[in-house]
Motif scaffolding. Structure first.
Motif, PDB file in Angstrom:
ATOM      1  N   ASP A   1       0.860  -1.182   0.000  1.00 60.41           N
ATOM      2  CA  ASP A   1       0.000   0.000   0.000  1.00 60.41           C
ATOM      3  C   ASP A   1       0.897   1.233   0.000  1.00 60.41           C
ATOM      4  OD1 ASP A   1      -1.758   2.044   0.426  1.00 60.41           O
ATOM      5  OD2 ASP A   1      -2.610   1.254   2.277  1.00 60.41           O
ATOM      6  N   LEU A   2       0.942   1.952  -1.098  1.00 55.94           N
ATOM      7  CA  LEU A   2       1.871   3.074  -1.253  1.00 55.94           C
ATOM      8  C   LEU A   2       1.417   4.335  -0.532  1.00 55.94           C
ATOM      9  CD1 LEU A   2       2.973   2.594  -4.967  1.00 55.94           C
ATOM     10  CD2 LEU A   2       3.957   1.655  -2.870  1.00 55.94           C
ATOM     11  N   THR A   3       0.312   4.262   0.169  1.00 63.29           N
ATOM     12  CA  THR A   3      -0.095   5.376   1.025  1.00 63.29           C
ATOM     13  C   THR A   3       0.399   5.165   2.460  1.00 63.29           C
ATOM     14  OG1 THR A   3      -2.217   4.372   1.650  1.00 63.29           O
ATOM     15  CG2 THR A   3      -2.185   5.706  -0.360  1.00 63.29           C
ATOM     16  N   ASN A   4       1.092   4.070   2.707  1.00 61.84           N
ATOM     17  CA  ASN A   4       1.555   3.719   4.038  1.00 61.84           C
ATOM     18  C   ASN A   4       2.945   4.307   4.282  1.00 61.84           C
ATOM     19  OD1 ASN A   4       3.103   1.838   5.982  1.00 61.84           O
ATOM     20  ND2 ASN A   4       0.975   1.231   6.308  1.00 61.84           N
ATOM     21  N   ARG A   5       3.091   5.070   5.355  1.00 60.78           N
ATOM     22  CA  ARG A   5       4.370   5.743   5.624  1.00 60.78           C
ATOM     23  C   ARG A   5       5.491   4.763   5.947  1.00 60.78           C
ATOM     24  NH1 ARG A   5       5.056   7.044  11.456  1.00 60.78           N
ATOM     25  NH2 ARG A   5       3.314   6.110  12.601  1.00 60.78           N
ATOM     26  N   TYR A   6       5.175   3.665   6.599  1.00 64.26           N
ATOM     27  CA  TYR A   6       6.212   2.702   6.954  1.00 64.26           C
ATOM     28  C   TYR A   6       6.845   2.073   5.715  1.00 64.26           C
ATOM     29  CZ  TYR A   6       4.598   2.962  11.791  1.00 64.26           C
ATOM     30  OH  TYR A   6       4.273   3.395  13.046  1.00 64.26           O
ATOM     31  N   VAL A   7       6.033   1.846   4.702  1.00 68.13           N
ATOM     32  CA  VAL A   7       6.547   1.269   3.456  1.00 68.13           C
ATOM     33  C   VAL A   7       7.572   2.207   2.826  1.00 68.13           C
ATOM     34  CG1 VAL A   7       5.940   0.642   1.086  1.00 68.13           C
ATOM     35  CG2 VAL A   7       4.504  -0.119   2.982  1.00 68.13           C
ATOM     36  N   TRP A   8       7.228   3.485   2.748  1.00 64.55           N
ATOM     37  CA  TRP A   8       8.138   4.444   2.109  1.00 64.55           C
ATOM     38  C   TRP A   8       9.416   4.660   2.920  1.00 64.55           C
ATOM     39  CZ3 TRP A   8       8.180   5.454  -2.706  1.00 64.55           C
ATOM     40  CH2 TRP A   8       6.999   5.422  -3.455  1.00 64.55           C
ATOM     41  N   VAL A   9       9.281   4.737   4.226  1.00 64.26           N
ATOM     42  CA  VAL A   9      10.475   4.909   5.060  1.00 64.26           C
ATOM     43  C   VAL A   9      11.418   3.725   4.893  1.00 64.26           C
ATOM     44  CG1 VAL A   9      11.328   5.030   7.435  1.00 64.26           C
ATOM     45  CG2 VAL A   9       9.361   6.403   6.756  1.00 64.26           C
ATOM     46  N   ALA A  10      10.875   2.520   4.959  1.00 59.80           N
ATOM     47  CA  ALA A  10      11.701   1.319   4.830  1.00 59.80           C
ATOM     48  C   ALA A  10      12.370   1.252   3.468  1.00 59.80           C
ATOM     49  CB  ALA A  10      10.852   0.068   5.059  1.00 59.80           C
ATOM     50  N   LEU A  11      11.609   1.535   2.423  1.00 64.59           N
ATOM     51  CA  LEU A  11      12.157   1.445   1.066  1.00 64.59           C
ATOM     52  C   LEU A  11      13.217   2.515   0.824  1.00 64.59           C
ATOM     53  CD1 LEU A  11      12.045  -0.007  -1.619  1.00 64.59           C
ATOM     54  CD2 LEU A  11      10.174   1.506  -2.311  1.00 64.59           C
ATOM     55  N   LEU A  12      12.948   3.743   1.249  1.00 65.47           N
ATOM     56  CA  LEU A  12      13.896   4.835   1.016  1.00 65.47           C
ATOM     57  C   LEU A  12      15.175   4.664   1.826  1.00 65.47           C
ATOM     58  CD1 LEU A  12      11.481   7.902   0.824  1.00 65.47           C
ATOM     59  CD2 LEU A  12      12.669   6.752  -1.056  1.00 65.47           C
ATOM     60  N   VAL A  13      15.052   4.174   3.062  1.00 70.51           N
ATOM     61  CA  VAL A  13      16.249   3.912   3.866  1.00 70.51           C
ATOM     62  C   VAL A  13      17.104   2.833   3.200  1.00 70.51           C
ATOM     63  CG1 VAL A  13      17.048   2.826   6.010  1.00 70.51           C
ATOM     64  CG2 VAL A  13      15.356   4.655   6.090  1.00 70.51           C
TER      65      VAL A  13
END
Length: 360
Positions: free
Chosen positions: A92-104
């Motif tokens: 779910d690309l609206t989920n902040r945890y997904v983006w933080v994990a991927l970007l880190v």
């Protein structure tokens, strides 16, 4: 992306409702990342050979490693691509945890990639200066930790949780940022230190990621979290797809990295995978469980610290060579024996970590 498309199509056909289930999308994520790694691997290895992107081997290491000089490196780029594609497809690309994990993960991959590139350009085993490399890692981890702290919805998301102890949490306040930063950077460098033998680092990473996926699923599910007595962190369940992508990409890479390795992951892969484990553990509030499950990474790191400290204080070495896997090599253990035994230890430690879900 495909998840959101499926949710739109669900308005026309109820069968697409299956994509709402995290477990189903995790399976798709594992298979997507695995398939991409297996599909892209041969072409990537050929390209690395063509451009002579070969491993630089330390001349003070075990003599058996001299034959590995020239083996294609920076294969970790394959892992990053597979993780990114699988995550973007099914999470779910609206989920902040997904983006933080991927970007880190990608940020640490870039740092490792620059380090690898400098080693190749200079034709030695020294890449980025230690201070520069550590400073960039700290900056990336600090930004991610600060975002998690600022966006926390309830105190449990920034509190220290002890395994085996029920209903006990210690609010960290701004100290959360410091702890999270240290966990991410420490995990990243621990995996990097372990990545010294064929397949030694990647399978333990896969196993730990699988273990953390269980915690992420339980923490993201209110009922399960309450039953098991672990922190309930809304939205963190989506990290199960991210962990699944790590598992699939890692297994796909292991296909080519198993002894004798056709390709090495390099810092681009090792730093990124370690940071990925760190950010997931921080998000699900299980830093101590990561310490236990990743015991092999911890032992490798501690062996280096003990070796350096002992040599500086007494002029003597505790181990024949650090990190720890080199010590056993110099004792006469064949490389496959070291690798498989470290894998077995990781399986045991991950099981111990999972047991802490209920033993409280």
């Amino acid at each position: 992306m495909l998840y959101h498309l499926a949710m739109w199509l669900e308005t026309f056909y109820s069968g697409f409702n299956v994509f709402q289930y995290i477990t189903f999308r995790t399976i798709l994520g594992v298979l997507t990342a695995l398939g991409m790694a297996l599909l892209i691997g041969p072409a990537l290895i050929q390209r690395l050979v063509l451009y002579q992107v070969g491993q630089q081997v330390r001349d003070d290491g075990p003599e058996t490693h001299l034959d590995k000089a020239g083996t294609p490196t920076m294969g970790g780029a394959l892992i990053l691509v597979a993780i990114a594609v699988a995550t973007l497809f099914w999470a779910d690309l609206t989920n902040r945890y997904v983006w933080v994990a991927l970007l880190v993960t990608l940020a640490f991959g870039v740092i490792g990639g620059v380090d690898d590139a400098l080693k190749l350009i200079r034709q030695d085993s020294q890449g980025l200066r230690a201070r520069t490399k550590f400073g960039l890692q700290m900056l990336a981890a600090l930004l991610a930790s600060s975002f998690l702290f600022a966006s926390a919805g309830n105190p449990i998301e920034t509190s220290l949780v002890l395994p085996l102890v029920k209903d006990w949490v210690f609010p960290l306040g701004i100290g959360f940022v410091a702890l999270a930063t240290l966990v991410i950077v420490g995990s990243s460098n621990a995996v990097n230190l372990t990545d010294g033998l064929d397949g030694l680092a990647v399978l333990p990473t896969v196993l730990v990621a699988g273990g953390l996926a269980v915690f992420a699923y339980a923490s993201g599910h209110q009922v399960f979290a309450d039953y098991l007595g672990i922190p309930s962190v809304p939205g963190v369940g989506e990290l199960v797809i991210f962990c699944g992508a790590i598992v699939g990409a890692g297994l796909g890479f292991l296909w080519y990295n198993t002894y004798p390795a056709q390709v090495f992951m390099g810092d681009v892969g090792a730093l990124a995978l370690g940071a990925a484990l760190g950010i997931v553990a921080v998000s699900v509030r299980q830093e101590i469980v990561l310490f236990i499950m990743g015991g092999v990474f911890v032992m490798e790191t501690v062996s280096v610290m003990v070796q350096v400290l002992s040599y500086k204080l007494t002029g003597r070495r505790v181990f024949r060579m650090a990190p720890l896997h080199h010590h056993y090599e110099l004792k006469g253990w064949p490389e496959p024996r070291v690798i498989v035994r470290f894998w077995i230890v990781t399986v045991i430690l991950v099981l111990i970590g999972l047991a802490m879900l209920k033993v409280r």
